[in-house]
Design a protein around this motif. Structure first.
Motif: not given
Length: 81
Positions: A19-31
């Motif tokens: 959900a966080y990654s979607k909100t911040h428009k970054k892939s989970l892998s990148k985060l």
């Protein structure tokens, strides 16, 4: 070169992270890559303290129960009355 990594995490953590990654428009892998990079790139050495700061250290003695947040809040309230 990218390499695949498998992690075992709690389901609730994964859901929140997605959900966080979607909100911040970054892939989970990148985060995760960014977080791990921050952890491993940080300098573990203590920063050097300048002689001036060393000389000022310990000049002011405060009570053990001194609440600096409350004192600052009081200061701002008086300043902007």
């Amino acid at each position: 070169m990218n390499t695949k990594l498998t992690l075992n995490l709690k389901k609730s953590v994964i859901e929140k992270a997605k959900a966080y990654s979607k909100t911040h428009k970054k892939s989970l892998s990148k985060l995760i890559e960014s977080y791990l990079s921050t952890l491993t790139d940080s300098n573990d050495e203590d920063p050097e303290i300048s002689p001036l700061v060393k000389s000022l250290s310990g000049i002011i003695e405060l009570d053990r129960d001194f609440n600096y947040k409350e004192a600052y809040s009081d200061y701002l309230l008086n300043k902007y009355k």
